[in-house]
Design an enzyme around this catalytic site. Structure first.
Site, mmCIF file in Angstrom:
data_model
loop_
_atom_site.group_PDB
_atom_site.id
_atom_site.type_symbol
_atom_site.label_atom_id
_atom_site.label_comp_id
_atom_site.label_asym_id
_atom_site.label_seq_id
_atom_site.Cartn_x
_atom_site.Cartn_y
_atom_site.Cartn_z
ATOM 1 C CB SER A 138 48.227 41.901 49.570
ATOM 2 O OG SER A 138 48.884 40.278 50.622
ATOM 3 C CE1 TYR A 151 52.428 42.688 47.588
ATOM 4 C CE2 TYR A 151 52.042 40.786 49.668
ATOM 5 C CZ TYR A 151 51.503 41.602 49.013
ATOM 6 O OH TYR A 151 50.285 41.404 47.838
ATOM 7 C CE LYS A 155 50.281 45.109 49.208
ATOM 8 N NZ LYS A 155 49.508 45.320 48.626
#
Length: 263
Positions: A138, A151, A155
């Site tokens: 991402s 997250y 990531k």
């Protein structure tokens, strides 16, 4: 990598970016595309839509034995794996106080699934001296995901692991790419907006929201050029440079955007 006559595996292949990759790889002339997903029924639906080159498989990417079985079955059925796309991912919408279960799930899906894929597929790729790993991370992996601490952390770890693989195995014929899109019109973003998650609001306000098919276009171009970072949103590279050159200014700008969205 030219995708003609290649054997490809796509995890998280039943929706969003994964299903777009599956369709595009088939259009590019892949010999076989394995649509692997936690939801086997959805994988079958996508495979039926794609056509005879697509093969559906139900798999939990957080279970290493299932990932090993996926790789072994694909190699037995089609002879090899040329491109493995570790595409499955999850968001949490939580901060530092997110439950341990959310942190654990993000770690297992967003990081360990890449580790399991590499462990399973690298031996035969190294024997052939050829192969490509595509890891969907991402823009959060090179920037940050405001409003989602698990997250962001996972990531970043995914991009770091991908870079380690690229450096370690490049001279043995293995190529590695990290796919780092920003806003993409997927259920993950739609659900985040519906739930009012700050991170989803920031993504939607930060630039263009691409379709999964547009991301797939960028992937095909990036694979052809054997690029490590595949950035469907070119502005992410600009943001990343500013983040390194002026971290305080970059953080101040994000804080300003957050204040505007939460006012």
């Amino acid at each position: 990598m030219n995708l003609t006559d290649r054997v490809v595996v796509v995890t998280g292949g039943a929706g969003g970016i994964g299903s777009a990759l599956t369709r595009r790889f088939a259009t590019e002339g892949a010999a076989a595309v394995v649509v692997a997903d936690l939801h086997a029924d959805r994988a079958r639906t996508v495979a039926t839509e794609v056509g005879p080159v697509a093969h559906p498989v139900g798999v939990d990417v957080t279970d290493e034995e299932q990932v090993r079985a996926l790789v072994a079955d694909t190699e037995q059925r089609f002879g090899r794996i040329d491109l493995f796309c570790a595409n499955a991912g999850v968001a949490t919408g939580g901060g530092v106080d997110a439950p341990d279960a959310d942190w654990d799930r993000a770690w297992r899906v967003n990081v360990l699934s890449h580790v399991y894929a590499a462990r399973a597929v690298l031996p035969t790729m190294l024997d052939r001296g050829d192969g490509h790993l595509l890891m969907t991370a991402s823009a959060a992996g090179v920037l940050t995901a405001v409003g989602d601490a698990p997250y962001t952390a996972t990531k970043h770890a995914a991009v770091g692991f991908a870079e380690w693989l690229a450096i370690t195995y490049r001279d043995r014929g293995i190529r590695v790419s990290a796919l780092c899109p920003q806003g993409v019109d997927t259920p993950m973003l739609a659900d985040g907006l519906a739930d009012g998650h700050l991170g989803a609001k920031v993504v939607a306000a930060s630039g263009a929201v691409l379709t999964p098919d547009q991301v797939a276009d960028s992937v095909v171009a990036g694979l052809a050029e054997e690029r490590f970072l595949i950035l469907p949103h070119p502005e992410v590279a600009t943001h990343a440079r500013r983040r390194v050159e002026d971290p305080d200014g970059w953080q101040a700008g994000l804080c300003k955007l957050v204040r505007r969205l939460t006012a």
